[in-house]
Design a protein around this motif. Structure first.
Motif, PDB file in Angstrom:
ATOM      1  N   VAL A  68      77.914  92.082 -38.468  1.00 45.08           N
ATOM      2  CA  VAL A  68      78.015  91.041 -37.439  1.00 45.08           C
ATOM      3  C   VAL A  68      77.281  91.956 -36.379  1.00 45.08           C
ATOM      4  CG1 VAL A  68      79.491  89.047 -35.783  1.00 45.08           C
ATOM      5  CG2 VAL A  68      80.081  89.432 -38.172  1.00 45.08           C
ATOM      6  N   ARG A  69      75.643  91.408 -35.460  1.00 49.71           N
ATOM      7  CA  ARG A  69      75.906  91.929 -34.115  1.00 49.71           C
ATOM      8  C   ARG A  69      76.274  91.576 -32.535  1.00 49.71           C
ATOM      9  NH1 ARG A  69      72.070  91.710 -31.315  1.00 49.71           N
ATOM     10  NH2 ARG A  69      71.397  89.338 -31.507  1.00 49.71           N
ATOM     11  N   PRO A  70      76.707  92.106 -32.459  1.00 48.74           N
ATOM     12  CA  PRO A  70      77.537  91.486 -30.988  1.00 48.74           C
ATOM     13  C   PRO A  70      76.558  90.924 -30.134  1.00 48.74           C
ATOM     14  CG  PRO A  70      78.005  93.410 -30.755  1.00 48.74           C
ATOM     15  CD  PRO A  70      77.291  93.197 -32.448  1.00 48.74           C
ATOM     16  N   PRO A  71      77.253  90.010 -29.321  1.00 47.33           N
ATOM     17  CA  PRO A  71      76.026  89.701 -28.052  1.00 47.33           C
ATOM     18  C   PRO A  71      75.878  90.945 -27.217  1.00 47.33           C
ATOM     19  CG  PRO A  71      77.912  88.053 -28.171  1.00 47.33           C
ATOM     20  CD  PRO A  71      78.297  89.217 -29.200  1.00 47.33           C
ATOM     21  N   GLU A  72      74.139  90.915 -26.463  1.00 47.92           N
ATOM     22  CA  GLU A  72      74.196  92.276 -25.777  1.00 47.92           C
ATOM     23  C   GLU A  72      74.837  92.400 -24.652  1.00 47.92           C
ATOM     24  OE1 GLU A  72      69.714  92.874 -25.139  1.00 47.92           O
ATOM     25  OE2 GLU A  72      70.203  92.987 -27.576  1.00 47.92           O
ATOM     26  N   HIS A  73      75.412  91.248 -23.735  1.00 45.23           N
ATOM     27  CA  HIS A  73      75.462  90.960 -22.263  1.00 45.23           C
ATOM     28  C   HIS A  73      77.048  90.647 -22.179  1.00 45.23           C
ATOM     29  CE1 HIS A  73      71.731  92.647 -20.464  1.00 45.23           C
ATOM     30  NE2 HIS A  73      71.775  91.979 -21.585  1.00 45.23           N
ATOM     31  N   HIS A  74      77.503  91.104 -21.596  1.00 43.18           N
ATOM     32  CA  HIS A  74      79.834  90.753 -21.681  1.00 43.18           C
ATOM     33  C   HIS A  74      79.722  90.823 -20.029  1.00 43.18           C
ATOM     34  CE1 HIS A  74      80.418  91.146 -25.993  1.00 43.18           C
ATOM     35  NE2 HIS A  74      79.374  91.934 -25.816  1.00 43.18           N
ATOM     36  N   VAL A  75      80.311  90.393 -19.403  1.00 43.30           N
ATOM     37  CA  VAL A  75      81.339  89.735 -18.631  1.00 43.30           C
ATOM     38  C   VAL A  75      82.875  89.621 -19.033  1.00 43.30           C
ATOM     39  CG1 VAL A  75      81.388  89.030 -15.681  1.00 43.30           C
ATOM     40  CG2 VAL A  75      79.802  89.758 -16.886  1.00 43.30           C
ATOM     41  N   LEU A  76      83.747  89.582 -18.031  1.00 45.24           N
ATOM     42  CA  LEU A  76      85.535  89.751 -18.607  1.00 45.24           C
ATOM     43  C   LEU A  76      85.600  89.345 -17.386  1.00 45.24           C
ATOM     44  CD1 LEU A  76      86.574  92.679 -20.650  1.00 45.24           C
ATOM     45  CD2 LEU A  76      85.981  90.478 -21.681  1.00 45.24           C
ATOM     46  N   VAL A  77      86.179  87.871 -17.047  1.00 46.71           N
ATOM     47  CA  VAL A  77      85.836  87.789 -15.174  1.00 46.71           C
ATOM     48  C   VAL A  77      87.037  87.438 -15.468  1.00 46.71           C
ATOM     49  CG1 VAL A  77      85.731  85.642 -13.892  1.00 46.71           C
ATOM     50  CG2 VAL A  77      84.062  85.804 -15.325  1.00 46.71           C
TER      51      VAL A  77
END
Ligand code: HEM
Length: 420
Positions: A68-77
């Motif tokens: 599985v290829r994870p999404p490239e951008h992440h934000v933890l709010v």
């Protein structure tokens, strides 16, 4: 907050920096950067989406080896409740989240997200969490003193497009008018406040780490195509728990999972410049991986498996006595009947202008995380600290435990939903 200097950065790095900074002006800069990619819109029927919030794998693509290829951008709010939950607030949260689902396709091209709640959030209710939910207060799992997530909730936003995670976050907090061209009707502002000190951001994917050599702790020697700072692929299918394995099956929270987030900095220069490739492979995977040259430069030779046979896992103690033991080999000791317990969705970061990792994992209960983390630490092993996997290169500084409820209970659930 000051925006990054456009002229000093590549386009990709500039977009990544804007996600890290956040806020309305970062979103405006991101939009004017003119990423012409069309973002697919979401569904007219949000209730058709999976009941598990953490059901991401079928919405993601896979690499050539089936990982599985994870999404490239992440934000933890990080979120804190303004008032105690009411039915009106629940409706508002649900309406706002459904707007996201209508605006963005549930995929890496659109937006994937989860909303999880801390033990501190559930403490306000008279009832207690049911027995099926193992969600203790976070504690120092390994020897370090670290800080804990004691706010109420965490929204994890993930997409291949930096402007999507920014727009979703800003739109939920009144700083954007539209989600993917659709006017925003409901935001989260009367319900939640953002806890800015605990906002975290990051990225994962081939070539992204090497874009960050402008940061002083990130040396030029980060391999060009590596998806992670430490230079190797990770997340091989056979080393990941399935979504079924991490799901709470029974009780009022059936369909939920627990989430642990451990944030750490990485001593990357030492790792990449003091050790040889051979030593790095031995410390990351196992000495046998290094002796038999199983990984290739960045793990490309491994395919869909981290190459951890039962013999390699069983050899952990004797390898340690021999002087070097691998991180993956140690962690794999915690498998049950050959199955990994954690579904890792971790990503790198340069939050605080320091290379690091936000290790986000899903598991059926937090006790399983603790067990795997202790196996990974390897205090029981007889190897010198610098050769005991990667432990001497990483410095955990914050951790949090969350319940990620099923979609039908994601809006401000009571601790005992059956009694509410
Ligand atoms: C900077 C920090 C870290 C890096 C670079 C890293 C990297 C890796 C790599 C390259 C692998 C082998 C490839 C794979 O199977 O996916 C692996 C496996 C693994 N890591 Fe980490 N890791 C880090 C931190 C952690 C932490 C904090 C944990 C917490 C327990 C952890 C748990 C595991 C587990 C459970 C496996 C799979 C073991 C199995 O196959 O059963 N890792 N990691």
């Amino acid at each position: 907050m000051t925006l990054p200097d456009r002229s000093a950065l590549s386009r990709r790095d500039y977009l990544r920096s804007l996600v890290a900074v956040g806020g309305a002006s970062a979103l405006a800069a991101c939009t004017s950067e003119g990423d012409d990619v069309e973002i697919p819109s979401g569904t007219d029927d949000p209730d058709s989406l999976p009941e598990r919030q953490h059901a991401w794998n079928d919405a993601l693509t896979r690499d050539d080896d089936g990982n599985v290829r994870p999404p490239e951008h992440h934000v933890l709010v990080a979120l804190s409740l303004v008032d105690d939950p009411t039915d009106e607030a629940r409706e508002r949260v649900e309406a706002a989240l459904q707007e996201l689902e209508r605006a963005y396709e549930w995929s890496n091209e659109g937006l994937l997200f989860t909303l999880g709640y801390t033990p501190a959030y559930f403490d306000r209710f008279d009832g207690s969490l049911p027995d099926e939910v193992d969600l203790p207060e976070p504690r120092a799992v390994i020897g370090h003193v670290d800080a804990f997530d004691e706010f109420d909730a965490l929204l994890h936003l993930a997409s291949d497009h930096s402007q999507v995670v920014l727009e979703a976050e800003e739109g939920l907090f009144g700083e954007a008018d539209e989600f993917n061209g659709q006017e925003i009707e409901t935001d989260l502002m009367d319900v939640f406040e953002r806890v800015d000190d605990h906002r975290r951001t990051g990225f994962v994917g081939p070539g992204l780490p090497a874009e960050h050599t402008d940061i002083s702790g990130v040396p030029d020697s980060v391999p060009e195509d590596a998806p992670f700072f430490m230079g190797f692929r990770s997340g091989f299918a056979e080393s990941q728990a399935t979504e079924d394995r991490v799901t709470i099956e029974d009780g009022p929270f059936a369909g939920a999972t627990t989430q642990h987030v451990e944030s750490m900095t990485i001593q990357l220069r030492t790792w990449l410049e003091q050790d040889s490739h051979y030593q790095r492979v031995a410390k990351m995977f196992s000495p046998e991986h290094a002796d038999e040259d199983l990984t290739g430069d960045i793990g490309e030779a491994l395919g869909g498996s981290s190459g951890l046979t039962d013999e390699r896992i069983e050899a952990t103690e004797s390898d340690a006595r021999g002087g070097v033991v691998g991180h993956a080999q140690k962690a794999a000791r915690a498998r049950e009947d050959g199955d990994p317990l954690l579904l890792r969705r971790d990503f790198n970061t340069v939050d605080g202008d320091t290379p690091g990792l936000h290790f986000l994992s899903l598991q059926a209960g937090i006790e399983e995380f603790v067990r795997v983390r202790e196996a990974m630490e390897g205090d029981d092993l007889d190897a010198p600290n610098a050769n005991n996997g990667i432990r001497s290169y990483i410095f955990p500084n914050q951790r949090g435990n969350y319940l990620v409820p099923p979609r039908s209970l994601r809006a401000l659930p009571a601790a005992a939903p059956d009694e509410a």
